[in-house]
Motif scaffolding. Sequence first.
Motif: not given
Length: 177
Positions: A150-156, A158-167, A170-177
Amino acid sequence: MPNGERRCCGGRGIAEGAEGGTRSRLSGLRCERVRGAEEGAAVRSDRPPSPAMNSLEQAEDLKAFERRLTEYIACLQPATGRWRMILIVVSVCTATGAWNWLIDPETQKVSFFTSLWNHPFFTISCITLIGLFFAGIHKRVVAPSIIAARCRTVLAEYNMSCDDTGKLILKPRPHVQ
């Protein structure tokens, strides 16, 4: 608590500052003292924080969120382990009882309810297993995974995710062209 700090936002964060409204380090919402409330009490206000948060404040908020998420998932682990052990034991008992029930030559000769009456170990373990599933054991054995998903769903968003331990990841920002 040190002078100038008080619990706020339902006890999930610590507000800084001595008088008036202060901003919570954890949630970013405003917290205010209430007249007549006990010392250290604060009430959550729905006023949003100031719009300009510098990157240091954002990093502190992310670290606080990550600490709280890892703490929450870590707190679920012991209970999850106990529920898993209970499920394993009851499943093995049910399987063993079912094997003894099926290989008994009397099972084929008598009625269904009589054969269940003749094998109380299987009957009790089967009823226990069904009761555990009705009580929600199938959700309790995977609770940390549900929280992380559920946290991964919400964090997506904001270009983020988390592993199974909660860490946090941070994903790179998508480039807008």
